[in-house]
Design a protein around this motif. Structure first.
Motif, PDB file in Angstrom:
ATOM      1  N   ARG A  58       2.369  12.299  -3.530  1.00 57.42           N
ATOM      2  CA  ARG A  58       1.416  11.228  -3.757  1.00 57.42           C
ATOM      3  C   ARG A  58       0.027  11.797  -3.695  1.00 57.42           C
ATOM      4  NH1 ARG A  58       4.244   8.315   0.467  1.00 57.42           N
ATOM      5  NH2 ARG A  58       6.087   7.488  -0.561  1.00 57.42           N
ATOM      6  N   ILE A 106      -6.308  -0.120   4.919  1.00 55.13           N
ATOM      7  CA  ILE A 106      -5.025  -0.065   5.622  1.00 55.13           C
ATOM      8  C   ILE A 106      -5.243  -0.225   7.117  1.00 55.13           C
ATOM      9  CG2 ILE A 106      -3.148   1.508   6.275  1.00 55.13           C
ATOM     10  CD1 ILE A 106      -3.203   2.555   3.401  1.00 55.13           C
ATOM     11  N   LYS A 166       4.271   4.496   5.823  1.00 56.23           N
ATOM     12  CA  LYS A 166       4.696   3.099   5.775  1.00 56.23           C
ATOM     13  C   LYS A 166       6.173   2.889   6.108  1.00 56.23           C
ATOM     14  CE  LYS A 166       5.747   1.626   1.260  1.00 56.23           C
ATOM     15  NZ  LYS A 166       5.286   0.663   0.291  1.00 56.23           N
ATOM     16  N   ALA A 198       5.296   4.366  -4.726  1.00 57.93           N
ATOM     17  CA  ALA A 198       6.035   4.012  -3.508  1.00 57.93           C
ATOM     18  C   ALA A 198       6.400   2.539  -3.458  1.00 57.93           C
ATOM     19  CB  ALA A 198       5.202   4.373  -2.291  1.00 57.93           C
ATOM     20  N   THR A 199       5.699   1.703  -4.197  1.00 58.70           N
ATOM     21  CA  THR A 199       5.988   0.278  -4.106  1.00 58.70           C
ATOM     22  C   THR A 199       7.100  -0.151  -5.057  1.00 58.70           C
ATOM     23  OG1 THR A 199       4.062   0.006  -5.485  1.00 58.70           O
ATOM     24  CG2 THR A 199       3.844  -0.587  -3.176  1.00 58.70           C
ATOM     25  N   ARG A 224      -9.444   3.168   0.850  1.00 56.72           N
ATOM     26  CA  ARG A 224      -8.101   2.615   1.013  1.00 56.72           C
ATOM     27  C   ARG A 224      -7.597   2.761   2.431  1.00 56.72           C
ATOM     28  NH1 ARG A 224      -3.510   1.983  -2.954  1.00 56.72           N
ATOM     29  NH2 ARG A 224      -4.545   0.270  -3.983  1.00 56.72           N
ATOM     30  N   TRP A 225      -7.859   3.911   2.995  1.00 52.26           N
ATOM     31  CA  TRP A 225      -7.445   4.113   4.380  1.00 52.26           C
ATOM     32  C   TRP A 225      -8.116   3.106   5.291  1.00 52.26           C
ATOM     33  CZ3 TRP A 225      -3.262   6.083   5.863  1.00 52.26           C
ATOM     34  CH2 TRP A 225      -2.667   7.145   5.161  1.00 52.26           C
ATOM     35  N   TYR A 280       0.851  -1.200   0.000  1.00 52.74           N
ATOM     36  CA  TYR A 280       0.000   0.000   0.000  1.00 52.74           C
ATOM     37  C   TYR A 280       0.873   1.233   0.000  1.00 52.74           C
ATOM     38  CZ  TYR A 280      -4.489  -2.266   0.839  1.00 52.74           C
ATOM     39  OH  TYR A 280      -5.626  -3.000   0.712  1.00 52.74           O
ATOM     40  N   PRO A 281       0.621   2.137  -0.928  1.00 51.37           N
ATOM     41  CA  PRO A 281       1.386   3.373  -0.880  1.00 51.37           C
ATOM     42  C   PRO A 281       0.728   4.340   0.112  1.00 51.37           C
ATOM     43  CG  PRO A 281       0.000   3.325  -2.829  1.00 51.37           C
ATOM     44  CD  PRO A 281      -0.309   2.085  -2.063  1.00 51.37           C
ATOM     45  N   PHE A 282       1.393   4.652   1.173  1.00 48.00           N
ATOM     46  CA  PHE A 282       0.904   5.713   2.056  1.00 48.00           C
ATOM     47  C   PHE A 282       2.080   6.259   2.844  1.00 48.00           C
ATOM     48  CE2 PHE A 282       0.847   1.945   4.552  1.00 48.00           C
ATOM     49  CZ  PHE A 282       0.948   2.301   5.877  1.00 48.00           C
ATOM     50  N   ARG A 283       1.860   7.432   3.348  1.00 42.92           N
ATOM     51  CA  ARG A 283       2.959   8.223   3.853  1.00 42.92           C
ATOM     52  C   ARG A 283       3.697   7.557   5.019  1.00 42.92           C
ATOM     53  NH1 ARG A 283       3.724  13.533   2.220  1.00 42.92           N
ATOM     54  NH2 ARG A 283       1.756  13.650   1.124  1.00 42.92           N
ATOM     55  N   GLY A 298      -0.197   7.062  -7.888  1.00 44.65           N
ATOM     56  CA  GLY A 298      -0.435   6.684  -6.501  1.00 44.65           C
ATOM     57  C   GLY A 298       0.338   5.454  -6.087  1.00 44.65           C
ATOM     58  N   ARG A 299       1.030   4.813  -7.037  1.00 51.29           N
ATOM     59  CA  ARG A 299       1.649   3.533  -6.703  1.00 51.29           C
ATOM     60  C   ARG A 299       3.171   3.575  -6.737  1.00 51.29           C
ATOM     61  NH1 ARG A 299      -0.833  -0.865  -7.670  1.00 51.29           N
ATOM     62  NH2 ARG A 299      -2.980  -0.488  -7.124  1.00 51.29           N
ATOM     63  N   LEU A 352      -5.309   9.525  -0.628  1.00 52.87           N
ATOM     64  CA  LEU A 352      -5.956   8.242  -0.815  1.00 52.87           C
ATOM     65  C   LEU A 352      -7.453   8.369  -0.600  1.00 52.87           C
ATOM     66  CD1 LEU A 352      -3.418   6.267   1.274  1.00 52.87           C
ATOM     67  CD2 LEU A 352      -3.811   5.932  -1.149  1.00 52.87           C
TER      68      LEU A 352
END
Lengths: 288, 337
Positions: free
Chosen positions: B35, B46, A116, B17-18, B42-43, A111-114, B14-15, B38
């Motif tokens: 980014r 998570i 992580k 970061a992976t 999605r939150w 999951y991309p989020f700040r 949005g992706r 979200l």
């Protein structure tokens, strides 16, 4: 931590360069195995002796062989009860570690989020916090939650302390799942949950097994936490129970040895069944 | 009907970061912090997925360590809220208590001896065993037996063998070495060595297995090339294999050092909570338990925990900084990238 731990390595063919010394290798192996096994053999054989045999000749062989010690431990309820307690604690810990660890690692890996990176670092830092350091406040915490003298009271902290290793091992596995697979699954109409259970879980299975075994073994052998949190003998796990038995029957050495050797068996069976995984897990855990 | 995550799938930005998704995104470059916000869905995912694990971890690992830091400033019996603030007094008491300093010294002794006694022996054994031989996998299983047994079992077995009328002295007598008889557990000059012996017995198999695994990562080609160039077997091991085993050795040493600072179970089961002092085998952890919870001084015990933690942390950080850096590439600092 970048390479996935799934890589299989070629077995080394060393004979070509090994030169002489293979007799030495066998001798060393033989001596090493002997040293490693001798105390365990002493314990098992000791259980087949009588106390007077042990006093007269502390290092002798059983003569005659006496099965009464083993029978009395096996026919009593104490050993079985502690075995069940250990099993409940270890299975509960393992399940919790696998489920919570997989879910958390999935988020960190995909999951991309700040937050992580911070999250990963937090778990990685947990590797540095041994249970020894946390034990006093942990006791107070568990007591205030009303969980002293419950198996849940040792299962939950054990899950927590196994999570850092779990996250470190599982994140690379989950990250190695190709994005195309995920996209294809969604195009085919899979839900996120469906993708998780049908793709993520099977693909990360080797890592999951490794962390599960590590959690199981750690729980099975853990002593400090049950020592602090369990006062009720009915809830004693095997390590605690073995120690209690040994101090209660300290004059009956033969029976203590029988009890101790029976309590070695589950760990040895479990270990020989999963030897490769444990070794792989240990090296994977330290080398990433 | 398009659900939020379907929409989001079409948004490559949005992706990034992976990592491996980055190549599909022409801009922005990987590693950029920009980014898109979200969607709430999605939150929620998570939170539901990572929430429970993180909550359990923070509550039962991070919080107790912070609590130890807090309680360490109080004189407190563990009941009711701590009120008697004593500042750094507990720490002053710890660092001037000869019993603690002695325990600290024992941990230091265990640490150094573990490295000196186990490391070279384990490497030598691993080098010898790293060849195709009959029963190789059986040997690996058998030398791992001590590592699998719980410390409590090991402690009870060894205390029965090592006491003055036990099997070890009996074997010495029979071998005509009666002069070597010792009171292995009670004589303060000998007991710490008995503890060392048991620790080495328990953990050498782990070291050997780790080294063997490390050796599998050493490519044969290098050794073959050295052999073709006329290097002897031992020269090849010394100049080729050993340096390549470096990362494994450094990580083993790290684990060994951290383990040495935490020794508890063996000492506590064999020597009990107070005898360890007189037998000369007390460790920081047994000191903590004997002077903290058991005597009802939770504030003091917490302060001892903090001292153990700080010592471990400093040792770990120094080691990481100067020896492990190349091997782990920041496993403890932002390795998620």
């Amino acid at each position: 931590m970048t390479s996935a731990p799934m890589t299989t390595r070629r077995r080394p063919r060393l004979d070509s360069v090994a030169g002489g010394g293979s007799l030495a290798a066998y001798l060393v192996a033989f001596a090493l195995v002997g040293v490693c096994l001798a105390p365990a053999v002493y314990i098992v054989l000791g259980g087949f002796r009588t106390n007077s045999q042990i006093i007269q000749s502390p290092a002798g062989l059983p003569d005659p062989w006496e099965v009464g010690n083993y029978l009395s431990v096996l026919t009593g309820s104490l050993f079985w009860q502690e075995l069940v307690n250990s099993l409940v604690a270890a299975v509960g810990t393992t399940l919790g570690v696998v489920v919570l660890g997989l879910m958390t690692s999935y988020v960190i890996a995909r999951y991309p989020f700040r937050a992580k990176h911070a999250m990963y670092s937090l778990f990685a830092a947990g590797l540095m916090f041994p249970i020894t350091v946390a034990i006093t406040p942990l006791y107070i915490l568990v007591r205030d939650l009303g969980l002293t003298n419950t198996l849940a009271g040792i299962i939950v902290p054990q899950i927590a302390f196994a999570l850092p290793t779990t996250v470190i091992i599982l994140v690379p596995f989950l990250r190695a799942i190709p994005r195309e697979l995920e996209e294809a699954a969604f195009i085919d109409g899979a839900s996120r949950l469906g993708f998780f259970t049908r793709m993520v879980v099977p693909l990360s299975l080797p890592g999951v097994i490794t962390v599960g075994i590590l959690a199981f073994v750690a729980s099975w052998n853990s002593y400090l936490l049950p020592l602090f949190l369990l006062n009720d003998p009915d809830l004693y796990t095997l390590p605690l129970g073995v120690q209690a038995f040994a101090s209660q029957y300290s004059v009956d050495t033969a029976r203590v040895l029988a009890f101790v050797s029976l309590s070695m068996i589950p760990a040895l069976i479990f270990f020989s069944a999963f030897e490769r995984r444990i070794v792989g897990g240990l090296t994977g855990a330290v080398k990433g | 009907m398009s659900t939020p995550e379907h929409v989001n799938l079409d948004v490559p930005a949005g992706r990034t970061a992976t990592g491996d998704g980055a190549r599909q995104a022409p801009s922005p470059a990987p590693g950029t912090n920009r980014r898109r916000p979200l969607p709430w869905r999605r939150w929620l995912e998570i939170l539901l997925l990572a929430g429970p694990g993180t909550a359990v971890f923070v509550t039962f690992v991070i919080l107790p360590v912070l609590m130890a830091g807090y309680y360490g400033f109080f004189r407190w019996s563990g009941y009711g809220p701590p009120t008697e603030f004593v500042g750094l007094r507990n720490y002053q008491l710890i660092l001037t208590d000869t019993a603690f300093l002695e325990a600290l010294w024992h941990n230091g002794f265990i640490l150094v001896m573990s490295l000196v006694l186990q490391g070279p022996v384990a490497i030598a054994i691993a080098l010898l065993l790293n060849r195709r031989m009959r029963g190789r996998s059986l040997i690996r299983v058998l030398i791992f037996v001590p590592y699998v047994l719980s410390e409590v079992i090991v402690a009870i077995g060894f205390s029965l063998m090592l006491h003055s009328a036990g099997a070890v002295n009996d074997v010495l007598d029979r071998a005509g070495l009666g002069g070597l008889r010792q009171d292995w557990l009670a004589d303060p000059d000998v007991a710490i060595w008995s503890l060392m012996l048991i620790l080495v017995w328990k953990y050498i198999g782990f070291a050997v297995i780790l080294m063997l695994a490390g050796l599998q990562g050493v490519p044969d080609e290098l050794r073959e090339a050295a052999a073709i160039d006329g290097a002897s077997y031992w020269k090849t091991q010394w100049y080729i294999t050993l340096p390549l085993l470096g990362p494994t050795i450094r990580i083993w040493a790290f684990l060994s050092i951290i383990g040495s600072l935490q020794v508890f179970d063996l000492v506590y089961v064999i020597w009990g909570q107070y005898v360890a002092d007189t037998a000369g085998t007390s460790t920081m952890a047994t000191y903590m338990v004997a002077n903290g919870r058991i005597s009802g001084a939770y504030g003091y015990g917490s302060a001892v925990a903090v001292v153990i933690f700080l010592i471990s942390l400093v040792v770990a950080l120094v080691y990481q900084r100067y020896l492990l850096r190349r091997d782990t590439e920041g496993a403890l600092t932002g390795g998620a990238a």
